[in-house]
Enzyme design. Structure first.
Site, mmCIF file in Angstrom:
data_model
loop_
_atom_site.group_PDB
_atom_site.id
_atom_site.type_symbol
_atom_site.label_atom_id
_atom_site.label_comp_id
_atom_site.label_asym_id
_atom_site.label_seq_id
_atom_site.Cartn_x
_atom_site.Cartn_y
_atom_site.Cartn_z
ATOM 1 N N LYS A 35 -31.151 -2.440 16.870
ATOM 2 C CA LYS A 35 -30.392 -3.072 15.784
ATOM 3 C C LYS A 35 -29.186 -3.762 16.379
ATOM 4 O O LYS A 35 -28.690 -3.366 17.438
ATOM 5 C CB LYS A 35 -29.930 -2.019 14.766
ATOM 6 N N GLY B 255 -29.073 -3.991 -5.962
ATOM 7 C CA GLY B 255 -29.046 -5.031 -4.926
ATOM 8 C C GLY B 255 -29.972 -6.155 -5.320
ATOM 9 O O GLY B 255 -31.130 -5.933 -5.673
ATOM 10 N N GLY C 202 -34.118 -6.696 -2.676
ATOM 11 C CA GLY C 202 -34.108 -6.356 -4.098
ATOM 12 C C GLY C 202 -34.728 -7.428 -4.966
ATOM 13 O O GLY C 202 -35.523 -7.132 -5.871
ATOM 14 N N GLY D 52 -30.413 -9.025 -3.307
ATOM 15 C CA GLY D 52 -30.493 -9.899 -2.141
ATOM 16 C C GLY D 52 -31.940 -10.120 -1.775
ATOM 17 O O GLY D 52 -32.829 -10.138 -2.642
ATOM 18 N N ASN D 53 -32.210 -10.254 -0.482
ATOM 19 C CA ASN D 53 -33.581 -10.531 -0.046
ATOM 20 C C ASN D 53 -34.539 -9.436 -0.521
ATOM 21 O O ASN D 53 -35.540 -9.721 -1.182
ATOM 22 C CB ASN D 53 -33.610 -10.669 1.481
HETATM 23 P P1 NAD Z 1 -28.878 -9.010 1.389
HETATM 24 O O1 NAD Z 1 -27.559 -9.269 2.018
HETATM 25 O O2 NAD Z 1 -29.824 -10.125 1.160
HETATM 26 O O3 NAD Z 1 -28.656 -8.287 -0.031
HETATM 27 C C1 NAD Z 1 -27.881 -7.146 -0.203
HETATM 28 C C2 NAD Z 1 -27.639 -6.994 -1.698
HETATM 29 O O4 NAD Z 1 -26.946 -5.748 -1.921
HETATM 30 C C3 NAD Z 1 -26.764 -8.086 -2.301
HETATM 31 O O5 NAD Z 1 -27.223 -8.379 -3.610
HETATM 32 C C4 NAD Z 1 -25.391 -7.418 -2.366
HETATM 33 O O6 NAD Z 1 -24.538 -7.985 -3.349
HETATM 34 C C5 NAD Z 1 -25.806 -6.019 -2.740
HETATM 35 N N1 NAD Z 1 -24.760 -5.008 -2.500
HETATM 36 C C6 NAD Z 1 -23.943 -4.897 -1.438
HETATM 37 N N2 NAD Z 1 -23.096 -3.863 -1.625
HETATM 38 C C7 NAD Z 1 -23.416 -3.316 -2.823
HETATM 39 C C8 NAD Z 1 -22.909 -2.240 -3.586
HETATM 40 N N3 NAD Z 1 -21.887 -1.496 -3.128
HETATM 41 N N4 NAD Z 1 -23.478 -1.956 -4.792
HETATM 42 C C9 NAD Z 1 -24.507 -2.691 -5.257
HETATM 43 N N5 NAD Z 1 -25.015 -3.735 -4.581
HETATM 44 C C10 NAD Z 1 -24.470 -4.044 -3.395
HETATM 45 O O7 NAD Z 1 -29.548 -7.848 2.265
HETATM 46 P P2 NAD Z 1 -31.070 -7.431 2.316
HETATM 47 O O8 NAD Z 1 -31.707 -8.121 3.452
HETATM 48 O O9 NAD Z 1 -31.669 -7.518 0.959
HETATM 49 O O10 NAD Z 1 -30.925 -5.898 2.756
HETATM 50 C C11 NAD Z 1 -30.657 -4.859 1.807
HETATM 51 C C12 NAD Z 1 -30.969 -3.531 2.442
HETATM 52 O O11 NAD Z 1 -32.322 -3.521 2.878
HETATM 53 C C13 NAD Z 1 -30.151 -3.166 3.689
HETATM 54 O O12 NAD Z 1 -29.975 -1.764 3.736
HETATM 55 C C14 NAD Z 1 -31.055 -3.608 4.833
HETATM 56 O O13 NAD Z 1 -30.762 -2.932 6.046
HETATM 57 C C15 NAD Z 1 -32.398 -3.219 4.273
HETATM 58 N N6 NAD Z 1 -33.539 -3.907 4.865
HETATM 59 C C16 NAD Z 1 -33.660 -5.270 4.845
HETATM 60 C C17 NAD Z 1 -34.807 -5.873 5.358
HETATM 61 C C18 NAD Z 1 -35.035 -7.340 5.273
HETATM 62 O O14 NAD Z 1 -36.133 -7.787 5.675
HETATM 63 N N7 NAD Z 1 -34.118 -8.120 4.762
HETATM 64 C C19 NAD Z 1 -35.795 -5.087 5.951
HETATM 65 C C20 NAD Z 1 -35.649 -3.694 5.950
HETATM 66 C C21 NAD Z 1 -34.512 -3.125 5.396
#
Ligand code: NAD
Length: 422
Positions: free
Chosen positions: A107, A219, A224, A221-222
């Protein structure tokens, strides 16, 4: 809870310690797997738009490469710490093993707030990171990808900088790239799709009908937003709760995830003010979102959201952990005793790394698959990972997280033994 108890790396180590006891892990292998094999700390001077130079801190942790080159995303976050990166690198090791892909875990992270930076500053920071960390990256060595606050454009800048370092293109060094630069079809929604596949399988095993089920997602983001879109559109669940860092909203009639995604696209990636846009969306608190009376709760934001303080109030029947580390060990026990079916993070969100692995394979062959091929191969991989964990949990009478650890630690330990390291 104390700061140390919420330290993600202390949690990752505590989880490993627990499983070592359950599976009688060789004590030397246990000791070896408790710590990263390598880590690099870097200092990154970046010219800012106002003419000053700012020094950023960055990390890359290569946790374990017994099963193959290490793999793991890069986060940009103001509160990034080396222990968060270590924990995420450990979870990547278990994730690639549970998914049974020939990779290890790593990471990366940079302490920064990209929301307060211009696109030019983010580009210069991304390139500076590769100039420092590029020396320990490579298709056969360690392969980054996007994570929180990083995206395909950032991966494109990074792969371009790496090409300058090496003197030739090496697209497979980074995944999650845009399609014209060696990206894979189906990578953008892969983590959300993988989550949806595991939810579908869990509901089948529990005898639940997805078409009568409700869903809340923390969440947007990507992970959610795509999880919400796929679970509603392709599986028939009703999305009644959604949140992000600016707030949470409840809509009994059901949200349209496409409308939520269109809104965030127009509002700097955030849902702030959504209630003004959709009169049926009632603002609620983050705590209320996590304890909504829904069938499926998908925490897809950050660590430590379901803790001993709120686990007893969680009412969902299934928890699908899209985020890494959203549940603390104390909360796990409460959820297990309540009979809640938890799909643990490194199983639930493995779709992203599985399609990243497909992207590496396609880059190595310079031959690209169509979307249905990627999706069908993802489904096959997610399904075997799900059942390996589900069956182990049933057989050993342990919770799904411990079962996922048993499956993956056994696979990593076997590779360590076969190499003759221990
Ligand atoms: P992202 O930045 O696209 O989205 C994160 C979301 O979480 C945003 O909507 C943000 O506003 C929200 N958020 C942040 N803090 C918050 C809080 N305190 N309360 C509520 N919402 C909050 O990130 P992502 O890529 O969607 O990643 C989200 C999680 O999934 C992380 O833990 C990441 O490590 C994990 N993850 C991501 C991927 C991937 O392919 N993107 C793969 C495996 C795991």
């Amino acid at each position: 809870m104390t700061k140390e108890e919420l330290n993600p790396f202390a949690i990752a180590q505590a989880q490993l310690d627990m499983v070592a006891g359950i599976m009688n892990l060789d004590p030397t292998i246990h000791q070896f797997l408790r710590e990263p094999m390598r880590e690099l700390h870097v200092s990154l001077p970046v010219k800012m738009d106002d003419g000053t130079t700012k020094i950023f801190k960055g990390f890359r942790v290569q946790y374990n490469d017994a099963r193959g080159p290490t793999k793991g995303g890069i986060r940009f976050a103001p509160d990034e710490t080396i222990d968060t990166v270590r924990a995420l690198a450990a979870w990547m090791t278990w994730k690639t093993a549970v998914a049974d892909i020939p990779l290890g875990g790593a990471k990366g992270g940079i302490v920064c707030n990209p929301r307060e930076m211009s696109a030019g500053e983010v580009e210069r920071l991304s390139r500076a990171y590769i100039r420092q960390v590029g020396r320990i990256l490579g298709l056969e060595v360690d392969v980054p990808a996007p994570d929180v606050n990083t995206n395909p454009q950032i991966m494109a800048w990074m792969v371009d900088e790496f090409a300058f370092l090496r003197g030739h293109n090496e697209f497979g060094v980074i995944t999650g790239k845009p399609l014209p630069l060696g990206g894979s079809a189906g990578r953008t929604d892969a983590t959300g799709r993988g989550l949806a596949i595991t939810v579908g399988l869990a509901m089948k095993e529990l005898g639940m009908d997805p078409k009568k089920a409700t869903l809340a997602v923390q969440g947007c983001g990507n992970v959610g937003s795509y999880a919400a879109a796929i679970l509603t559109k392709e599986y028939g669940l009703k999305l009644v709760g959604i949140s992000d860092e600016t707030g949470a909203w409840y809509k009994p009639k059901g949200f349209d995830p496409a409308a939520l995604m269109a809104y965030t696209a127009d509002h700097d990636g955030l849902l702030k003010g959504y209630e003004k846009h959709d009169k049926d969306a009632q603002p609620i608190t983050n705590e209320e979102l996590l304890t909504l009376d829904v069938d499926v709760l998908a925490p897809c934001a950050i660590e430590n959201q379901i803790t001993e303080a709120n686990a007893d109030a969680v009412r969902a029947r299934v928890i699908a952990e899209g985020a890494n580390g959203p549940t603390t060990p104390g909360a796990d026990k409460i959820l297990y005793d309540k009979g809640i079916y938890v799909i643990p993070d490194f199983l639930c969100n493995a779709g992203g790394v599985i399609v990243s692995y497909f992207e590496m394979v396609q880059n190595a062959y310079d031959y690209y698959w169509d979307l249905p091929t990627v999706q069908q191969r993802l489904e096959t991989k997610m399904s075997s990972a799900f059942y390996a964990v589900h069956e182990t949990a049933k057989r050993m009478k342990i919770d799904n997280r411990m079962a996922a650890y048993v499956v993956s630690v056994e696979r990593v330990a076997e590779a360590v033994r076969l190499r003759g390291w221990v």
